[in-house]
Design an enzyme around this catalytic site. Structure first.
Site, PDB file in Angstrom:
ATOM      1  N   VAL A   1     -30.235   3.376  17.939  1.00  0.00           N
ATOM      2  CA  VAL A   1     -30.084   3.439  19.398  1.00  0.00           C
ATOM      3  C   VAL A   1     -28.851   4.284  19.746  1.00  0.00           C
ATOM      4  O   VAL A   1     -28.884   5.128  20.650  1.00  0.00           O
ATOM      5  CB  VAL A   1     -29.966   2.013  19.997  1.00  0.00           C
ATOM      6  CG1 VAL A   1     -29.627   2.074  21.483  1.00  0.00           C
ATOM      7  CG2 VAL A   1     -31.250   1.232  19.760  1.00  0.00           C
TER       8      VAL A   1
ATOM      9  N   ARG B   1     -33.830  27.112  -4.829  1.00  0.00           N
ATOM     10  CA  ARG B   1     -33.346  26.683  -3.520  1.00  0.00           C
ATOM     11  C   ARG B   1     -32.917  27.863  -2.647  1.00  0.00           C
ATOM     12  O   ARG B   1     -33.145  27.878  -1.437  1.00  0.00           O
ATOM     13  CB  ARG B   1     -32.167  25.709  -3.694  1.00  0.00           C
ATOM     14  CG  ARG B   1     -31.640  25.228  -2.350  1.00  0.00           C
ATOM     15  CD  ARG B   1     -30.761  24.023  -2.481  1.00  0.00           C
ATOM     16  NE  ARG B   1     -29.410  24.383  -2.883  1.00  0.00           N
ATOM     17  CZ  ARG B   1     -28.441  23.501  -3.125  1.00  0.00           C
ATOM     18  NH1 ARG B   1     -28.690  22.221  -3.035  1.00  0.00           N
ATOM     19  NH2 ARG B   1     -27.248  23.904  -3.490  1.00  0.00           N
TER      20      ARG B   1
ATOM     21  N   HIS C   1     -25.462  11.590  10.992  1.00  0.00           N
ATOM     22  CA  HIS C   1     -25.403  10.764   9.783  1.00  0.00           C
ATOM     23  C   HIS C   1     -25.221   9.308  10.192  1.00  0.00           C
ATOM     24  O   HIS C   1     -24.396   9.002  11.059  1.00  0.00           O
ATOM     25  CB  HIS C   1     -24.236  11.214   8.898  1.00  0.00           C
ATOM     26  CG  HIS C   1     -24.176  10.451   7.609  1.00  0.00           C
ATOM     27  ND1 HIS C   1     -25.054  10.694   6.580  1.00  0.00           N
ATOM     28  CD2 HIS C   1     -23.384   9.430   7.217  1.00  0.00           C
ATOM     29  CE1 HIS C   1     -24.788   9.843   5.579  1.00  0.00           C
ATOM     30  NE2 HIS C   1     -23.784   9.074   5.941  1.00  0.00           N
TER      31      HIS C   1
ATOM     32  N   ASN D   1     -25.210  17.940  12.159  1.00  0.00           N
ATOM     33  CA  ASN D   1     -26.029  16.907  11.516  1.00  0.00           C
ATOM     34  C   ASN D   1     -25.699  15.553  12.135  1.00  0.00           C
ATOM     35  O   ASN D   1     -24.585  15.332  12.605  1.00  0.00           O
ATOM     36  CB  ASN D   1     -25.696  16.857  10.015  1.00  0.00           C
ATOM     37  CG  ASN D   1     -26.474  15.778   9.272  1.00  0.00           C
ATOM     38  OD1 ASN D   1     -27.693  15.647   9.440  1.00  0.00           O
ATOM     39  ND2 ASN D   1     -25.783  15.006   8.447  1.00  0.00           N
TER      40      ASN D   1
ATOM     41  N   LEU E   1     -28.280  21.089   1.610  1.00  0.00           N
ATOM     42  CA  LEU E   1     -28.358  22.531   1.840  1.00  0.00           C
ATOM     43  C   LEU E   1     -27.299  23.258   1.019  1.00  0.00           C
ATOM     44  O   LEU E   1     -26.170  22.787   0.878  1.00  0.00           O
ATOM     45  CB  LEU E   1     -28.165  22.825   3.326  1.00  0.00           C
ATOM     46  CG  LEU E   1     -29.318  22.323   4.216  1.00  0.00           C
ATOM     47  CD1 LEU E   1     -28.881  22.286   5.678  1.00  0.00           C
ATOM     48  CD2 LEU E   1     -30.557  23.187   4.028  1.00  0.00           C
TER      49      LEU E   1
ATOM     50  N   MET F   1     -33.739  15.594   4.923  1.00  0.00           N
ATOM     51  CA  MET F   1     -33.266  14.874   3.745  1.00  0.00           C
ATOM     52  C   MET F   1     -33.133  15.774   2.510  1.00  0.00           C
ATOM     53  O   MET F   1     -33.427  15.356   1.388  1.00  0.00           O
ATOM     54  CB  MET F   1     -34.156  13.673   3.457  1.00  0.00           C
ATOM     55  CG  MET F   1     -34.236  12.691   4.641  1.00  0.00           C
ATOM     56  SD  MET F   1     -32.637  12.147   5.296  1.00  0.00           S
ATOM     57  CE  MET F   1     -32.288  10.816   4.168  1.00  0.00           C
TER      58      MET F   1
ATOM     59  N   ASP G   1     -21.764  15.711   3.943  1.00  0.00           N
ATOM     60  CA  ASP G   1     -21.279  14.816   5.006  1.00  0.00           C
ATOM     61  C   ASP G   1     -19.767  14.911   5.205  1.00  0.00           C
ATOM     62  O   ASP G   1     -19.106  13.921   5.508  1.00  0.00           O
ATOM     63  CB  ASP G   1     -21.695  13.353   4.709  1.00  0.00           C
ATOM     64  CG  ASP G   1     -23.210  13.193   4.640  1.00  0.00           C
ATOM     65  OD1 ASP G   1     -23.918  13.909   5.364  1.00  0.00           O
ATOM     66  OD2 ASP G   1     -23.682  12.350   3.850  1.00  0.00           O
TER      67      ASP G   1
ATOM     68  N   SER H   1     -37.233  10.732  15.276  1.00  0.00           N
ATOM     69  CA  SER H   1     -36.839  10.069  16.535  1.00  0.00           C
ATOM     70  C   SER H   1     -35.589  10.724  17.139  1.00  0.00           C
ATOM     71  O   SER H   1     -35.476  10.816  18.369  1.00  0.00           O
ATOM     72  CB  SER H   1     -36.631   8.570  16.327  1.00  0.00           C
ATOM     73  OG  SER H   1     -35.473   8.308  15.582  1.00  0.00           O
ATOM     74  N   ASN H   2     -34.672  11.190  16.313  1.00  0.00           N
ATOM     75  CA  ASN H   2     -33.525  11.931  16.866  1.00  0.00           C
ATOM     76  C   ASN H   2     -33.990  13.256  17.472  1.00  0.00           C
ATOM     77  O   ASN H   2     -33.486  13.675  18.522  1.00  0.00           O
ATOM     78  CB  ASN H   2     -32.466  12.164  15.791  1.00  0.00           C
ATOM     79  CG  ASN H   2     -31.578  10.959  15.617  1.00  0.00           C
ATOM     80  OD1 ASN H   2     -30.764  10.659  16.485  1.00  0.00           O
ATOM     81  ND2 ASN H   2     -31.743  10.239  14.510  1.00  0.00           N
TER      82      ASN H   2
END
Ligand code: GAR
Length: 194
Positions: free
Chosen positions: A172, A65, A109, A107, A93, A90, A145, A13-14
């Site tokens: 929203v 990875r 969050h 990103n 990295l 999800m 984060d 949705s983002n």
């Protein structure tokens, strides 16, 4: 216009909010590709419906990875990408990927960072009795984060909130600030020092 790729794992949705914003003629970025680490991510269908290039790469198909992330970078460079937006991606990295894209990787969050890094942010905010919550768009650095915030939006926690109702209210706000943060980065109004 700066060329942007979006990394997703699911709903997207983002991603959709960014695609819609980029339709405005004066928006300083265009969405040129969407990459998912899950082939079944519904967002891939949405992106394809908008005529955007898509790719999916499963980390489990790679020996480690680093090799997975090398192929991600190759895919993004094949699209001649200037900026990478994580939108519900999800996977954590690794340092090589993050350093390669430093200053060009952002990103969203679902918390007011530095509060509630990691997962289950809404349930944790409720369990703490928080009265406000929200979301943050930030530069991505190797620490989870932890990069510099670009924009934040605060929403109230209301009596009777469940993690789902709170998540909906935060979402929203996410859809509002992510396009705005990408605009700031793509137009050169925000940057991180190397
Ligand atoms: C969003 O709420 C986003 O902030 C969150 O996942 C959701 C993805 O929804 N991201 C994280 O939790 C990152 N650790 P979407 O796929 O509909 O954009």
């Amino acid at each position: 216009r700066r060329r942007v790729a979006i990394l997703i794992s699911g709903r997207g949705s983002n991603m959709s909010a960014l695609i819609e914003a980029a339709k405005a003629p004066d928006y300083p970025a265009e969405i040129v590709g969407v990459l998912s680490n899950r082939a079944a991510a519904p967002g891939l269908v949405t992106a394809a419906e908008h005529g955007i290039a898509t790719a999916s790469l499963a980390q489990s198909k790679f020996p480690n990875r680093e090799m997975f992330e090398d192929v991600m970078t190759q895919t993004l460079e094949g699209w001649h990408v200037d900026i990478v937006c994580l939108a519900g991606f999800m996977r954590i990295l690794g340092e090589d990927f993050v350093n390669h894209w430093a200053g060009r990787l952002i990103n969203i969050h679902p918390s007011l960072l530095p509060h509630y890094k990691g997962l289950d942010t809404h349930a944790r905010a409720l369990a703490d009795g928080a009265t406000t919550h929200g979301c943050t768009v930030h530069f991505v650095t190797p620490g989870l984060d932890e990069g510099a915030p670009i924009l934040q939006a605060e929403v109230p926690v209301l009596p009777g909130d469940t993690p789902d109702t709170l998540a909906e209210r935060v979402l929203v706000a996410e859809h509002r600030i992510y396009p705005e943060a990408l605009r700031l980065l793509a137009s050169g109004q925000v940057a991180v020092r190397a």
